[in-house]
Design a protein around this motif. Structure first.
Motif, PDB file in Angstrom:
ATOM      1  N   THR A   1     126.496 -41.540  88.971  1.00 12.90           N
ATOM      2  CA  THR A   1     125.710 -40.444  88.483  1.00 12.90           C
ATOM      3  C   THR A   1     125.732 -40.476  87.040  1.00 12.90           C
ATOM      4  O   THR A   1     124.566 -39.971  86.693  1.00 12.90           O
ATOM      5  N   VAL A   2     126.642 -40.493  86.471  1.00 11.68           N
ATOM      6  CA  VAL A   2     126.487 -40.355  84.960  1.00 11.68           C
ATOM      7  C   VAL A   2     125.823 -41.585  84.247  1.00 11.68           C
ATOM      8  O   VAL A   2     124.887 -41.413  83.457  1.00 11.68           O
ATOM      9  N   ALA A   3     126.136 -42.711  84.909  1.00 14.55           N
ATOM     10  CA  ALA A   3     125.169 -44.054  84.249  1.00 14.55           C
ATOM     11  C   ALA A   3     123.949 -43.762  84.546  1.00 14.55           C
ATOM     12  O   ALA A   3     122.871 -43.911  83.845  1.00 14.55           O
ATOM     13  N   ALA A   4     123.379 -43.380  85.756  1.00 16.34           N
ATOM     14  CA  ALA A   4     121.883 -43.240  86.144  1.00 16.34           C
ATOM     15  C   ALA A   4     121.131 -42.251  85.090  1.00 16.34           C
ATOM     16  O   ALA A   4     120.190 -42.321  84.836  1.00 16.34           O
ATOM     17  N   ALA A   5     122.067 -41.150  85.398  1.00 18.74           N
ATOM     18  CA  ALA A   5     121.487 -39.892  84.672  1.00 18.74           C
ATOM     19  C   ALA A   5     121.110 -40.096  83.279  1.00 18.74           C
ATOM     20  O   ALA A   5     120.006 -39.907  82.704  1.00 18.74           O
ATOM     21  N   SER A   6     122.182 -40.610  82.497  1.00 19.54           N
ATOM     22  CA  SER A   6     122.077 -40.766  81.257  1.00 19.54           C
ATOM     23  C   SER A   6     121.126 -42.007  80.954  1.00 19.54           C
ATOM     24  O   SER A   6     120.174 -41.841  80.044  1.00 19.54           O
TER      25      SER A   6
END
Length: 140
Positions: A31-36
């Motif tokens: 989630t964090v990787a794709a969103a950022s």
């Protein structure tokens, strides 16, 4: 809140425990990787590959919802997570095939490009593993 904990203890199955805890962690990281990644790319260079960046943002939303469902637990969350994992797998397969057949449509990679090759193929392995885990959950 105590009721949901009691319900989980009675059913003997908490989606966020055991191997489910690893799934929660992996989905959280993705989630964090794709969103950022998508936010930075959309801010800095949206015109270069808008389709790729929007697809990565969509992947982040799917990952976040699956993470939330796994943490929440319960039968309705299990069903919602199963549906989202199936949608995630369909997205990975569709985008992965599309990037191989028409690479010019994606001047920059998405999380799901080439079946998640840039992420060690975890985007194609993760939904399959999660669906196997979620199907193991007893029905309340």
């Amino acid at each position: 809140m105590a009721e949901s904990t009691d319900t989980r203890q009675r059913s003997g199955f908490d989606l966020g425990q055991g191997p489910g805890r690893l799934l929660v962690w992996l989905y959280g990281v993705f989630t964090v990787a794709a969103a950022s990644r998508s936010i930075v790319q959309m801010i800095l260079d949206f015109g270069r590959a808008p389709l790729a960046y929007v697809l990565s943002a969509g992947a982040a939303v799917v990952y976040a919802f699956i993470t939330y469902s796994l943490v929440r637990g319960g039968e309705s969350a299990r069903r919602a997570a199963l549906v989202c994992c199936a949608a995630e797998l369909a997205g990975v397969m569709t985008v992965g095939t599309w990037t191989l057949l028409e690479p010019s449509a994606f001047p920059d990679a998405t999380v799901w490009s080439d079946y998640g090759m840039g992420y060690l193929f975890i985007p194609v392995i993760l939904p399959v593993t999660a669906m196997m885990w979620l199907r193991r959950a007893p029905r309340d």
